[in-house]
Design an enzyme around this catalytic site. Sequence first.
Site, PDB file in Angstrom:
ATOM      1  N   ASN A   1       3.879  -1.531  -2.516  1.00  0.00           N
ATOM      2  CA  ASN A   1       2.233  -2.744  -2.150  1.00  0.00           C
ATOM      3  C   ASN A   1       1.385  -2.807  -3.314  1.00  0.00           C
ATOM      4  O   ASN A   1       0.798  -1.633  -3.414  1.00  0.00           O
ATOM      5  CB  ASN A   1       2.614  -2.521  -0.792  1.00  0.00           C
ATOM      6  CG  ASN A   1       0.913  -3.308  -0.529  1.00  0.00           C
ATOM      7  OD1 ASN A   1       1.213  -4.602  -1.339  1.00  0.00           O
ATOM      8  ND2 ASN A   1       0.306  -3.382   0.399  1.00  0.00           N
TER       9      ASN A   1
ATOM     10  N   LYS B   1      -1.069  -4.546  -3.619  1.00  0.00           N
ATOM     11  CA  LYS B   1      -2.210  -4.840  -3.100  1.00  0.00           C
ATOM     12  C   LYS B   1      -3.140  -5.749  -4.384  1.00  0.00           C
ATOM     13  O   LYS B   1      -2.431  -6.323  -5.242  1.00  0.00           O
ATOM     14  CB  LYS B   1      -3.153  -3.396  -2.780  1.00  0.00           C
ATOM     15  CG  LYS B   1      -2.451  -2.785  -1.730  1.00  0.00           C
ATOM     16  CD  LYS B   1      -2.795  -2.170  -0.587  1.00  0.00           C
ATOM     17  CE  LYS B   1      -2.661  -1.077   0.134  1.00  0.00           C
ATOM     18  NZ  LYS B   1      -3.099  -0.137   0.948  1.00  0.00           N
TER      19      LYS B   1
ATOM     20  N   HIS C   1       0.353  -7.134   7.311  1.00  0.00           N
ATOM     21  CA  HIS C   1      -0.582  -5.448   6.900  1.00  0.00           C
ATOM     22  C   HIS C   1      -1.659  -5.913   7.716  1.00  0.00           C
ATOM     23  O   HIS C   1      -2.149  -6.409   7.899  1.00  0.00           O
ATOM     24  CB  HIS C   1      -0.257  -5.902   5.551  1.00  0.00           C
ATOM     25  CG  HIS C   1      -0.746  -4.394   4.669  1.00  0.00           C
ATOM     26  ND1 HIS C   1      -1.882  -4.290   4.955  1.00  0.00           N
ATOM     27  CD2 HIS C   1      -0.405  -3.311   3.967  1.00  0.00           C
ATOM     28  CE1 HIS C   1      -1.405  -2.749   4.251  1.00  0.00           C
ATOM     29  NE2 HIS C   1      -0.935  -2.722   3.521  1.00  0.00           N
TER      30      HIS C   1
ATOM     31  N   GLU D   1      -4.206  -4.534   6.731  1.00  0.00           N
ATOM     32  CA  GLU D   1      -5.452  -5.221   5.904  1.00  0.00           C
ATOM     33  C   GLU D   1      -5.360  -7.054   6.391  1.00  0.00           C
ATOM     34  O   GLU D   1      -6.815  -7.065   5.981  1.00  0.00           O
ATOM     35  CB  GLU D   1      -5.471  -4.873   4.201  1.00  0.00           C
ATOM     36  CG  GLU D   1      -5.427  -3.976   3.754  1.00  0.00           C
ATOM     37  CD  GLU D   1      -4.633  -2.473   3.148  1.00  0.00           C
ATOM     38  OE1 GLU D   1      -4.022  -3.287   1.925  1.00  0.00           O
ATOM     39  OE2 GLU D   1      -5.075  -1.074   2.820  1.00  0.00           O
TER      40      GLU D   1
ATOM     41  N   GLU E   1       2.694   1.641   9.117  1.00  0.00           N
ATOM     42  CA  GLU E   1       1.991   2.353   8.918  1.00  0.00           C
ATOM     43  C   GLU E   1       0.642   2.715   9.174  1.00  0.00           C
ATOM     44  O   GLU E   1      -0.192   1.694   9.984  1.00  0.00           O
ATOM     45  CB  GLU E   1       1.686   1.487   7.779  1.00  0.00           C
ATOM     46  CG  GLU E   1       2.342   0.478   6.551  1.00  0.00           C
ATOM     47  CD  GLU E   1       2.418  -0.024   5.279  1.00  0.00           C
ATOM     48  OE1 GLU E   1       2.770   0.520   3.930  1.00  0.00           O
ATOM     49  OE2 GLU E   1       1.039  -0.660   5.276  1.00  0.00           O
TER      50      GLU E   1
ATOM     51  N   GLY F   1      -4.086   4.670   2.126  1.00  0.00           N
ATOM     52  CA  GLY F   1      -5.298   4.995   1.378  1.00  0.00           C
ATOM     53  C   GLY F   1      -6.422   6.611   1.349  1.00  0.00           C
ATOM     54  O   GLY F   1      -6.817   6.490   0.344  1.00  0.00           O
TER      55      GLY F   1
ATOM     56  N   SER G   1      -0.001   6.609   2.770  1.00  0.00           N
ATOM     57  CA  SER G   1      -0.844   7.937   0.973  1.00  0.00           C
ATOM     58  C   SER G   1       0.757   8.586   1.234  1.00  0.00           C
ATOM     59  O   SER G   1       1.110  10.020   0.874  1.00  0.00           O
ATOM     60  CB  SER G   1      -1.558   9.012   2.372  1.00  0.00           C
ATOM     61  OG  SER G   1      -2.179   8.365   1.996  1.00  0.00           O
TER      62      SER G   1
ATOM     63  N   GLY H   1      -1.085   3.283  -3.384  1.00  0.00           N
ATOM     64  CA  GLY H   1      -1.702   3.114  -4.535  1.00  0.00           C
ATOM     65  C   GLY H   1      -0.783   4.229  -5.033  1.00  0.00           C
ATOM     66  O   GLY H   1      -0.995   3.849  -7.045  1.00  0.00           O
TER      67      GLY H   1
HETATM   68  P1  13P Z   1      -1.641   4.070  -0.138  1.00  0.00           P
HETATM   69  O1  13P Z   1      -0.006   3.985  -0.546  1.00  0.00           O
HETATM   70  O2  13P Z   1      -2.066   3.650  -1.074  1.00  0.00           O
HETATM   71  O3  13P Z   1      -1.735   4.737   0.947  1.00  0.00           O
HETATM   72  O4  13P Z   1      -1.133   2.167   0.511  1.00  0.00           O
HETATM   73  C1  13P Z   1      -0.054   2.171   1.833  1.00  0.00           C
HETATM   74  C2  13P Z   1       0.023   0.747   1.994  1.00  0.00           C
HETATM   75  O5  13P Z   1      -0.415   0.233   2.782  1.00  0.00           O
HETATM   76  C3  13P Z   1       1.012   0.458   1.989  1.00  0.00           C
HETATM   77  O6  13P Z   1       0.891  -1.297   2.220  1.00  0.00           O
END
Ligand code: 13P
Length: 251
Positions: free
Chosen positions: A9, A11, A94, A96, A166, A172, A211, A233
Site C-alpha cells: 500500500n 498510500k 483502510h 486512514e 491492521e 506507521g 510496521s 512504508g
Molecule cells: P506501515 O507498514 O507503514 O505501518 O503501514 C501499514 C498500512 O497501513 C498498510 O495499509
Amino acid sequence: MARSLVAANWKMNGSLAGNRALVGGVLAGVRDLSCEVVLCVPHPYLAQVGGLLEGGRIGLGGQDVSAHEAGAYTGEVSAGMLCDVGCSHVVVGHSERRKYHGESDALVLAKVRRALDAGLVPILCVGESREQRESGATDRVVLAQVESVFGGLADVAARKVVVAYEPIWAIGTGLAATPEMAQDVHGTIRRALETRLGQDAADVPLLYGGSVNADNAASLFAMKDIDGALVGGASLDAEGFVSICAANAAR
Ligand code: 13P
C-alpha cells in the site's frame, strides 16, 4: 492453507520517475518467488504501474473505490474504472479512510460489494485503536468490523474477500504487533469466518499490516493464521519489500 498474499500500500506516495525505479526493483526481486504480490498505488499512477507490470506476475490494486457505479460523484473512482486499467485488487476500509474521510461500516460494505460485483478482490482492512486495545475492546471492535461486511455478503462473494488486520497503533509507528498478539486476533477472525463460511474460512487470506518490515516479516508469517501482509512504508523500498515477499514465499 489460505493463499498467501503480500500487498503493497503505497498510500499517497510516488512519482512517475520514482515508480519506474521501484517497480523495476520489485519485479526483478520477486521474479523467482512463489508468493502472490500486489501493488496498490495512487489512482493517477495505476495506468503507468499497470504498464510496467504487464506480462509479469505482480497484480495491480487501487487504494479505495467508490460505493457508486458511475455518474456525478466528483473525485471518485469506480470499480469498473479500476478493472478497466488492469486492477485485480482494491483496498477497502483502510483506517486512514475511516478516520480522515469518515467511512462507516455501512459505507465499507457498500464499497466491498461494488468491488466484488466488478470482479475485484477487496482487501478489507480492520483494526482497533490504542485506546480500544487498552480498554480490552480489541476482539469486539475487530469482530464488529468483520461481521458488518461478511454479514452483508452472499456466501459466494464472501469467499473472495481478503481480510487485513491492521491495528491502528501499529501503522506507521515502527511498533508492529508481536507475532503472538497478531495471531490472537487473526485466530479470532478465522473462528468468526468459520461460523459464517464453515471449512472455506480456512481459504480466506488473512493479512497482517502495521510496521511490517524485512526484519519482522518471517516471525509474523510463522504464525498459523497470518497468511500474508499489507505493507505501507516498507513497500516504498524495493529491497525491503522483496525481502518481505521472500519471507512469505518461504512460509
Ligand atoms: P506501515 O507498514 O507503514 O505501518 O503501514 C501499514 C498500512 O497501513 C498498510 O495499509
